[in-house]
Every structure is written in structure tokens, then in C-alpha cells.
Design a protein around this motif. Structure first.
Motif, mmCIF file in Angstrom:
data_model
loop_
_atom_site.group_PDB
_atom_site.id
_atom_site.type_symbol
_atom_site.label_atom_id
_atom_site.label_comp_id
_atom_site.label_asym_id
_atom_site.label_seq_id
_atom_site.Cartn_x
_atom_site.Cartn_y
_atom_site.Cartn_z
ATOM 1 N N LEU A 85 3.887 -46.868 -61.291
ATOM 2 C CA LEU A 85 3.133 -46.396 -63.151
ATOM 3 C C LEU A 85 4.065 -45.785 -64.485
ATOM 4 O O LEU A 85 4.801 -45.306 -64.292
ATOM 5 C CB LEU A 85 3.035 -44.830 -62.740
ATOM 6 C CG LEU A 85 1.700 -44.507 -61.462
ATOM 7 C CD1 LEU A 85 1.396 -43.649 -61.006
ATOM 8 C CD2 LEU A 85 0.687 -45.913 -62.017
ATOM 9 N N ASP A 86 3.607 -45.598 -65.323
ATOM 10 C CA ASP A 86 4.213 -44.942 -66.460
ATOM 11 C C ASP A 86 3.728 -43.922 -66.601
ATOM 12 O O ASP A 86 1.728 -43.747 -66.811
ATOM 13 C CB ASP A 86 3.442 -45.908 -67.996
ATOM 14 C CG ASP A 86 4.969 -46.852 -68.082
ATOM 15 O OD1 ASP A 86 5.381 -47.089 -68.263
ATOM 16 O OD2 ASP A 86 3.875 -47.770 -68.775
ATOM 17 N N ILE A 87 4.647 -42.176 -66.066
ATOM 18 C CA ILE A 87 3.810 -41.251 -66.144
ATOM 19 C C ILE A 87 3.817 -40.500 -67.209
ATOM 20 O O ILE A 87 4.418 -40.376 -67.782
ATOM 21 C CB ILE A 87 4.962 -40.747 -65.274
ATOM 22 C CG1 ILE A 87 4.811 -40.982 -63.751
ATOM 23 C CG2 ILE A 87 4.556 -38.963 -65.532
ATOM 24 C CD1 ILE A 87 3.344 -40.625 -63.152
ATOM 25 N N ILE A 88 2.043 -40.226 -67.147
ATOM 26 C CA ILE A 88 2.028 -39.362 -68.264
ATOM 27 C C ILE A 88 2.843 -38.123 -68.379
ATOM 28 O O ILE A 88 2.897 -37.472 -67.543
ATOM 29 C CB ILE A 88 0.407 -39.200 -68.450
ATOM 30 C CG1 ILE A 88 -0.641 -40.321 -68.513
ATOM 31 C CG2 ILE A 88 0.027 -38.363 -69.730
ATOM 32 C CD1 ILE A 88 -1.990 -40.178 -68.520
ATOM 33 N N LEU A 174 -6.286 -23.112 -50.776
ATOM 34 C CA LEU A 174 -5.255 -23.910 -51.839
ATOM 35 C C LEU A 174 -5.546 -22.785 -53.178
ATOM 36 O O LEU A 174 -6.261 -22.454 -53.825
ATOM 37 C CB LEU A 174 -5.744 -24.919 -52.055
ATOM 38 C CG LEU A 174 -5.634 -25.798 -53.243
ATOM 39 C CD1 LEU A 174 -4.120 -26.480 -52.948
ATOM 40 C CD2 LEU A 174 -5.929 -27.423 -53.382
ATOM 41 N N VAL A 175 -4.112 -21.594 -52.980
ATOM 42 C CA VAL A 175 -4.039 -20.975 -54.675
ATOM 43 C C VAL A 175 -3.726 -22.372 -55.646
ATOM 44 O O VAL A 175 -4.821 -21.578 -57.268
ATOM 45 C CB VAL A 175 -3.266 -20.388 -54.194
ATOM 46 C CG1 VAL A 175 -3.198 -19.343 -55.513
ATOM 47 C CG2 VAL A 175 -3.289 -19.293 -52.784
ATOM 48 N N ASP A 176 -3.072 -22.477 -56.100
ATOM 49 C CA ASP A 176 -2.773 -23.717 -56.575
ATOM 50 C C ASP A 176 -2.088 -25.275 -56.558
ATOM 51 O O ASP A 176 -1.820 -24.912 -55.316
ATOM 52 C CB ASP A 176 -2.420 -22.631 -58.368
ATOM 53 C CG ASP A 176 -0.543 -22.139 -57.971
ATOM 54 O OD1 ASP A 176 -0.177 -22.677 -56.961
ATOM 55 O OD2 ASP A 176 -0.489 -21.130 -58.391
ATOM 56 N N PHE A 177 -1.775 -25.539 -57.694
ATOM 57 C CA PHE A 177 -1.297 -26.709 -57.696
ATOM 58 C C PHE A 177 -1.081 -27.563 -59.088
ATOM 59 O O PHE A 177 -1.938 -27.098 -59.777
ATOM 60 C CB PHE A 177 -2.024 -28.332 -56.484
ATOM 61 C CG PHE A 177 -3.638 -28.331 -57.240
ATOM 62 C CD1 PHE A 177 -3.895 -27.803 -56.647
ATOM 63 C CD2 PHE A 177 -3.369 -29.664 -57.530
ATOM 64 C CE1 PHE A 177 -5.900 -27.897 -57.435
ATOM 65 C CE2 PHE A 177 -4.571 -29.661 -57.992
ATOM 66 C CZ PHE A 177 -5.856 -29.317 -57.360
ATOM 67 N N LYS A 178 -0.301 -28.313 -58.349
ATOM 68 C CA LYS A 178 0.316 -29.167 -59.753
ATOM 69 C C LYS A 178 -0.049 -30.921 -59.220
ATOM 70 O O LYS A 178 0.626 -31.128 -58.489
ATOM 71 C CB LYS A 178 1.616 -29.361 -60.121
ATOM 72 C CG LYS A 178 2.309 -30.095 -61.545
ATOM 73 C CD LYS A 178 3.329 -31.005 -61.377
ATOM 74 C CE LYS A 178 4.592 -30.958 -60.312
ATOM 75 N NZ LYS A 178 5.223 -31.787 -60.505
ATOM 76 N N LEU A 179 -0.543 -31.355 -60.248
ATOM 77 C CA LEU A 179 -0.690 -33.057 -60.321
ATOM 78 C C LEU A 179 -0.548 -33.825 -61.868
ATOM 79 O O LEU A 179 -0.240 -33.321 -62.770
ATOM 80 C CB LEU A 179 -2.036 -33.541 -60.174
ATOM 81 C CG LEU A 179 -3.581 -32.961 -59.465
ATOM 82 C CD1 LEU A 179 -4.113 -33.222 -59.849
ATOM 83 C CD2 LEU A 179 -2.704 -33.159 -57.340
ATOM 84 N N GLU A 180 0.079 -34.977 -61.576
ATOM 85 C CA GLU A 180 0.872 -35.609 -62.539
ATOM 86 C C GLU A 180 -0.030 -37.357 -62.436
ATOM 87 O O GLU A 180 -0.046 -37.506 -61.160
ATOM 88 C CB GLU A 180 2.496 -36.533 -62.340
ATOM 89 C CG GLU A 180 2.719 -35.177 -62.513
ATOM 90 C CD GLU A 180 4.839 -35.058 -62.242
ATOM 91 O OE1 GLU A 180 5.364 -36.028 -62.518
ATOM 92 O OE2 GLU A 180 5.490 -34.495 -61.870
ATOM 93 N N PHE A 181 -0.701 -37.643 -63.728
ATOM 94 C CA PHE A 181 -0.622 -38.935 -63.580
ATOM 95 C C PHE A 181 -0.383 -39.830 -64.696
ATOM 96 O O PHE A 181 0.400 -39.474 -65.065
ATOM 97 C CB PHE A 181 -2.385 -38.835 -64.210
ATOM 98 C CG PHE A 181 -3.109 -37.978 -63.051
ATOM 99 C CD1 PHE A 181 -3.992 -38.306 -62.116
ATOM 100 C CD2 PHE A 181 -3.547 -36.656 -63.205
ATOM 101 C CE1 PHE A 181 -5.081 -37.635 -61.856
ATOM 102 C CE2 PHE A 181 -4.002 -35.906 -62.765
ATOM 103 C CZ PHE A 181 -5.436 -36.528 -61.467
#
Ligand code: UDP
Length: 253
Positions: A85-88, A174-181
Motif C-alpha cells: 500500500l501507499d499509506i495515507i 475496546l477503549v481506543d485504537f489507532k488505524l492506518e489506511f
């Protein structure tokens, strides 16, 4: 070819390797851990194994629910074959309960339940320490288009609505989380007018990892932290927390 010759990138927790196919990468999960913009460094025994296995399972769950992810398969215990992927450069954080930086920034107690999920954007920049941004910044500086910003938010909320019950069934909040697209590497950038034909929603692919490094997970019964906060805050039993999440996520149907 040696691992070094294939190495495209080495990050704090993973190594990305090229394969013979230009649209496929290998992601090797390491045991090294960092916190506070790399100022705290350490080793968490077998973290690479746990995070690779947990991420693989969660990507499969999401994929089965219609979220496109970069996951193809595990090739060994801690190595994942993924779509290139080209990560945003926008980290998308979803929060269900106040913790971490939100607690500090707005002076709210950790553990306060949010009436509905909060989505935040951060600019992915180690040099700047991942500053928080809003969609207008992402658009102004060309990190994402307006429709991509909308799609990032929608996809992140969908991921939350799939993963939250999945974790809850396994006794984890699930308190919080981080995603990458990202977008498939080398894919055509649609020209003017193409946006309608190729809406952002169908171009974006969930990448990176979903693991106790990138999620806060609290035991439902005891409130015990079972994530990287054990390392960040020197709470002890760090390996045990990763092993416990692995057991609950991967060793249950
Ligand atoms: N997070 C992450 N990578 C980052 C920053 C945050 O994976 O570079 C995750 C973190 O593990 C937590 C959520 O995103 O699950 C929200 O983190 P927060 O903004 O509270 O920052 P922290 O206080 O953890 O640095």
C-alpha cells in the motif's frame, strides 16, 4: 536474496520486506517496543508473535465483514504477507472510553465513557511527534482528499462497530485504537470526474496492524489493562498481558 537486500523499511515494531511480486510485501513483527515518541525503548518477549497472530485474526474478522484489509496470510509465526500500500499519512484514532492523551488534553478522568465514539486524525510524522490535525489540515496539505477524509472516518467507525463486540465477547473492553489506511501501491490516481466512479470508500484499504500495541484493551471484569500501557507506565506483567489477549482473541472460536 538476503533479508537486508529485501528490506524496504524498518520501523519501531515491524520490518517491511519486498517480495518477488511488486504488489506484495512481507511484514515481520518484532519484539522491540517504544513509547513516548521513541524516548522509552524496551523488549517485550514474544510480542512479535502475539501481535502478528492477533492482527491476522482481527484482519480476517474485518475482511469477513466487508472491510478491505491488506492481510493476505501468515507465512510464519510472526510474518504476514500483505498487499503493498501507499499509506495515507493520517493516523485515525477511535475512542469509546476516555484514556491516554484525551484524558490529559481535556482534563477528563480515564475510564469516562463517551456517549458515542470519537474519531480523531493525527499527522503521521515521527519528527513532529504525530500532532493532532483536523480534516481541513489533511485536505490543505494534500494528505487526503475531502472524500477520503469522510471515508477514513466511516471505515474507522465501522471497524469499531465490528471489533468492539468481538472483544467484548472475549471479556475485553475496546477503549481506543489507532488505524492506518492506504491505497494499492502504484494504483492509478483518478483524474477529475473519476471520483464518482471510484469512490474513496472503495479505494481505501486498512493496513498496518491491530494489536495491544495499537489498541487499549481493559478486562471487563477487573478493569485490568491488557495492552501497551503496561509497558508505557511500568505496570509489570507486560508479556502476560499480550499472551492473555492472544489467548482470548486467537484461541477462541
Ligand atoms: N496509538 C498508536 N500509535 C500512536 C499513537 C496512538 O497506536 O502513534 C494508539 C494508542 O495505543 C491508543 C490510541 O491510539 O490505543 C490512542 O492513543 P492516545 O492518543 O491516547 O496516545 P497515547 O497517550 O497512547 O500516546
Amino acid at each position: 536474496m538476503s533479508m537486508d537486500a529485501r528490506k524496504l523499511y524498518e520501523g519501531k515494531a515491524k520490518i517491511v520486506l519486498a517480495t518477488d511480486e511488486p504488489d506484495r510485501y512481507l511484514m515481520v513483527f518484532k519484539d522491540t517496543a517504544t513509547a513516548f515518541d521513541g524516548k522509552k525503548k524496551g523488549l517485550i518477549q514474544d510480542k512479535g508473535f502475539y501481535n502478528a497472530q492477533i492482527s491476522a485474526r482481527l484482519f480476517q474478522v474485518l475482511q469477513s465483514q466487508g472491510i478491505p484489509t491488506h492481510f493476505i496470510k501468515l507465512v510464519d509465526e510472526r510474518t504476514m504477507l500483505v498487499r503493498a500500500l501507499d499509506i495515507i499519512p493520517v493516523e485515525v484514532v477511535v475512542r469509546n472510553i476516555v484514556a491516554g492523551s484525551l484524558s490529559k488534553r481535556l482534563g477528563r478522568p480515564e475510564g469516562e465513557r463517551l456517549p458515542s465514539p470519537v474519531v480523531e486524525f493525527y499527522y503521521k510524522s515521527d519528527d513532529l511527534g504525530d500532532p493532532m490535525i483536523c480534516a481541513d489540515h489533511a485536505i490543505a496539505f494534500g494528505f487526503a482528499t475531502p472524500d477520503e477524509c469522510i471515508a477514513l472516518r466511516e471505515l474507522a467507525l465501522e471497524v469499531n462497530s465490528i471489533l468492539r463486540p468481538y472483544f467484548l465477547e472475549r471479556g475485553l473492553e475496546l477503549v481506543d485504537f489507532k488505524l492506518e489506511f492506504g491505497k494499492p501501491k502504484g494504483a492509478e490516481v483518478p483524474g477529475a470526474g473519476a471520483e464518482k466512479q471510484y469512490p474513496a470508500r472503495s479505494r481505501l484499504i486498512l493496513g498496518d496492524e491491530i494489536s495491544p500495541d495499537t489498541c487499549r484493551l481493559w478486562d471487563v471484569g477487573t478493569g485490568e489493562k491488557l495492552d501497551k500501557d503496561r509497558f508505557r507506565r511500568d505496570l509489570g506483567k507486560v508479556e502476560e498481558a499480550y499472551a492473555e489477549v492472544y489467548r482470548r482473541v486467537c484461541q477462541t472460536a
